[in-house]
Design an enzyme around this catalytic site. Sequence first.
Site, mmCIF file in Angstrom:
data_model
loop_
_atom_site.group_PDB
_atom_site.id
_atom_site.type_symbol
_atom_site.label_atom_id
_atom_site.label_comp_id
_atom_site.label_asym_id
_atom_site.label_seq_id
_atom_site.Cartn_x
_atom_site.Cartn_y
_atom_site.Cartn_z
ATOM 1 N N GLN A 102 -0.235 2.187 9.634
ATOM 2 C CA GLN A 102 -1.151 2.938 8.791
ATOM 3 C C GLN A 102 -2.578 2.785 9.319
ATOM 4 O OE1 GLN A 102 -2.968 1.631 4.994
ATOM 5 N NE2 GLN A 102 -1.547 3.071 4.032
ATOM 6 N N TYR A 172 -10.679 5.634 -0.159
ATOM 7 C CA TYR A 172 -11.216 5.346 1.169
ATOM 8 C C TYR A 172 -11.741 6.645 1.785
ATOM 9 C CZ TYR A 172 -9.031 0.781 0.545
ATOM 10 O OH TYR A 172 -8.687 -0.455 0.061
ATOM 11 N N ARG A 216 -0.917 9.524 3.121
ATOM 12 C CA ARG A 216 -0.933 8.879 1.812
ATOM 13 C C ARG A 216 -2.095 9.414 0.985
ATOM 14 N NH1 ARG A 216 -0.305 2.575 -0.283
ATOM 15 N NH2 ARG A 216 1.410 3.202 -1.637
ATOM 16 N N ARG A 314 5.167 -5.797 -3.732
ATOM 17 C CA ARG A 314 5.047 -7.172 -4.235
ATOM 18 C C ARG A 314 6.386 -7.896 -4.392
ATOM 19 N NH1 ARG A 314 1.004 -5.701 -8.975
ATOM 20 N NH2 ARG A 314 2.071 -3.709 -8.657
ATOM 21 N N CYS A 338 1.610 -12.304 -11.063
ATOM 22 C CA CYS A 338 0.482 -13.223 -11.258
ATOM 23 C C CYS A 338 -0.817 -12.689 -10.665
ATOM 24 C CB CYS A 338 0.802 -14.593 -10.663
ATOM 25 S SG CYS A 338 0.940 -14.605 -8.849
ATOM 26 N N CYS A 341 -1.579 -12.103 -4.975
ATOM 27 C CA CYS A 341 -1.572 -11.354 -3.716
ATOM 28 C C CYS A 341 -2.743 -10.378 -3.614
ATOM 29 C CB CYS A 341 -0.254 -10.606 -3.537
ATOM 30 S SG CYS A 341 0.158 -9.484 -4.893
#
Length: 359
Positions: A102, A172, A216, A314, A338, A341
């Site tokens: 990517q 982005y 994407r 994840r 949690c 990450c």
Amino acid sequence: MGLNSVFKPLDIGNISLPNRVVFPAFQTNLASSDGTVTERLMNMYGKLAAGGSGMIIAGCIAISDEGAPQTNVLKINHDMHIAPLKELFRLIGENGAVPAAQLIHAGRQTLSMMTGHKLVAPSAIPCPVMKEIPVELDKDGIERIQDDFVAASVRVKKAGAELIELHGAFGYLIGGFLSPYSNKRTDKYGKDRALFFTEIIEKVKEKVEDVPLSCRISGDEFVEGGLTLDETRKIAQRLEEAGADVISVAAGTYASMAHMAPTQDMGEGVHVHLAKGIQEAVDVPVMCAGNIRSLEFADKIISEKKADLVAICRPQLADPSFVKKSASKQPFNECTDCGTCIYFLRGEKSVTCPQNPEL
């Protein structure tokens, strides 16, 4: 419940995916300071590939120093990056997954203190999260960055990437051009906000025509004045016409971060409806993402024709063997939601996971 749909192979151009599960590009900040592959990244991606995903998309890979979203991201702005990436893609392929890359330019969603360069964007409007005012790109700047995407595509092809993904989601740079939320230009790149992206696709296709392209996008930005599904359906059609071979559907921007990495309490498959809406508008495979945490649910998405590919991040970070263990009904380390990450929201330097201490 069977898993026939999610384990059905899929041909995209000249490549064949062994199944429909994808490990999507993920910011880890585990590269070297000059953007080179590290042993830790090799270990992470090697285990993920051996764990059963049909395709591994390495990234986010910055096309320039200026476009880097973090300090220690992979880069592909120099030939010196080709050989290390070649080793990475070879390892991914040898472990059973299709290697992909990517490419990203962060636009206004980074900081000059991290990149060493002034921020650039379609308009001189700061990201409400990063808060730094970018420079509005002129025609020369636009062409320079488009050329950077082309050069980066040529390099990752030389390195062995079998699919290239252009990152137009999450606000982005490419996504910034697509959105009325961040693009207030009055020239042709404002009147036709998809033009910057379609020109990149066309230029890349001229140089690497035999490598499939995934594009994407955020199917909905979930910000006031931002993109919604009505418009992204039309954008997806434009991308397909320009040469996109896959449309990868995500959601959100930095100002709607919860939709970039949705938590469990937001619901299972929270953005599948966006992928379905775009799938109905195009004739190329569509990838969906967002709280897909079991192969059973992934199979349901594919079997009900709501998407053609599922991006599962994840759960695979928590257990790189998630796919194989799930398929054989073995217990696996479950993602506990949690948020560790998502290291940059916690002020940490790089990705970690308490469920996977070897990450």
